[in-house]
Design a protein around this motif. Sequence first.
Motif, short mmCIF file in Angstrom:
data_model
loop_
_atom_site.label_atom_id
_atom_site.label_comp_id
_atom_site.label_asym_id
_atom_site.label_seq_id
_atom_site.Cartn_x
_atom_site.Cartn_y
_atom_site.Cartn_z
N GLN A 125 0.83 -1.21 0.00
CA GLN A 125 0.00 0.00 0.00
C GLN A 125 0.88 1.27 0.00
OE1 GLN A 125 -2.77 -0.40 3.27
NE2 GLN A 125 -4.41 -0.90 1.82
N GLU A 128 2.09 1.86 -3.44
CA GLU A 128 1.00 2.39 -4.25
C GLU A 128 0.79 3.88 -3.96
OE1 GLU A 128 -2.18 -0.51 -4.40
OE2 GLU A 128 -3.57 1.13 -4.87
N THR A 129 0.84 4.19 -2.64
CA THR A 129 0.68 5.60 -2.24
C THR A 129 1.79 6.46 -2.83
OG1 THR A 129 -0.20 4.76 -0.17
CG2 THR A 129 0.31 7.10 -0.23
N ILE A 131 3.28 6.00 -5.55
CA ILE A 131 3.05 6.19 -6.99
C ILE A 131 1.91 7.19 -7.21
CG2 ILE A 131 2.28 5.04 -9.11
CD1 ILE A 131 3.59 2.46 -7.91
N GLU A 132 0.79 6.93 -6.49
CA GLU A 132 -0.42 7.73 -6.71
C GLU A 132 -0.35 9.10 -6.05
OE1 GLU A 132 -2.81 6.68 -8.66
OE2 GLU A 132 -2.00 4.65 -8.96
N ASN A 133 0.00 9.08 -4.77
CA ASN A 133 -0.04 10.33 -4.01
C ASN A 133 1.12 10.39 -3.03
OD1 ASN A 133 -0.93 12.70 -3.01
ND2 ASN A 133 -2.74 11.88 -1.96
N ASP A 136 1.24 11.66 0.74
CA ASP A 136 0.53 11.00 1.84
C ASP A 136 1.31 9.82 2.43
OD1 ASP A 136 -1.52 12.71 1.71
OD2 ASP A 136 -2.91 11.38 0.63
N GLN B 37 0.72 5.22 -19.78
CA GLN B 37 0.97 4.77 -18.41
C GLN B 37 0.73 3.27 -18.22
OE1 GLN B 37 -0.85 6.94 -15.28
NE2 GLN B 37 0.52 8.67 -15.52
N ASN B 38 -0.18 2.71 -19.05
CA ASN B 38 -0.50 1.30 -18.88
C ASN B 38 0.54 0.38 -19.51
OD1 ASN B 38 -2.82 1.88 -17.46
ND2 ASN B 38 -4.01 2.09 -19.35
#
Lengths: 258, 131
Positions: A125, A128-129, A131-133, A136, B37-38
Amino acid sequence: MNAAASPQQIENVSTFPPPPPFYKLYLNYDSDIDSTATTSATTDPSTSSTLSEQQSIPNIILPLQPPIPPKQGSNYNQFGQTYSTVDVLPTLDELDMVQLYPKGDIEPISELKKLNRSILFNYLQLLETLIENPSDFKTKVDDISLLFINFHHLLNSYRPHQARETLLSIMTEQIKNRTQSNQLLKKSLETCKESLIQTFNNLNNETEEKEKLSPTLATTTKEQPSTPQTINKNEELVKPTNWLDQLVNELSKIEKPQ
Amino acid sequence: MDRITQLQDKLDDMFYIFGTCIGVLQRDAPPVSFKEQNELSFSQEWGHQIGDMATQVIDTSKLIESYIDSLPGLKKTETEQYENLKSLNSESNDTLKELKLTKSEAIEMLKLVKESIRYISEESKLIEDQS
């Protein structure tokens, strides 16, 4: 150097710093200074013998008595830190941490496995965070940190359990060693008995053969008085074969000690 | 080293691997296109490195799980452990008594052997003198 520096700071940066304050703990400081002064006043350095110097040394370096051990339940200082004589693991609540596993009787193995998998899941997780945000990240890092703390705490709470288990295994090993030694000793004793009986049987046969060959030699051997102490007790020793019977009797006594 | 300490060390290892992997990803990961991106395409070397890091994390986690399974005596309760200790203690005392008994037997045997040797030597000396 800053003029407003504290004495402690000055002490730390001094070229020749004074000894640490605890050096006074190791000698009768006041009385030793007096004895040193007396010794130096009474003895002339040029004429003082080596012997007198040696005699004065033990008085100077006489150590203090060790402190009395702290009472059960009290605190003590060691290397500047306070310790309690009662070794208690503080709970996670006392450490202001969230306890993730249930309180009371738990299945430690399943709880530890759950924590292990949670750590792995939270790490994924976190990735993933990131990468995405990425901003946070702190929440996830805190979660992982809490999981690790819980894991370590749960393991530490089972240290007394492990200590008892270690003691059990040590005792089992000791019993095993004792039994083995006992068996080995008994086996050696048996071998020894057999060899002894065999030796005396051979000797007995030889004596009988000699008796047959020369009766005079047999008569002389009858007369000899030097038999073992245990054998002397028996009055029937005049017969040449009696010492063997006596030996066998002795051996049978050893086999069944009372 | 005891099993709990080994487990804690392995846990610290995993924490270290977590940090190292993120650091390596941050440092070496190639830029990714916003449009595609994919369809992530990495160089072969970088792909291997990612695979190695993932394997390292999974292996450590598996090792921790196997250590957990091999923790000693967690299936026993404290009362059971104390009962075992008591029975082992009495067993230990019994074996000690038995060992002491065998030792005393051995000492007696030693005395007997010494006396026998003395007797045999005296006997043979006597025979030699007479012959």
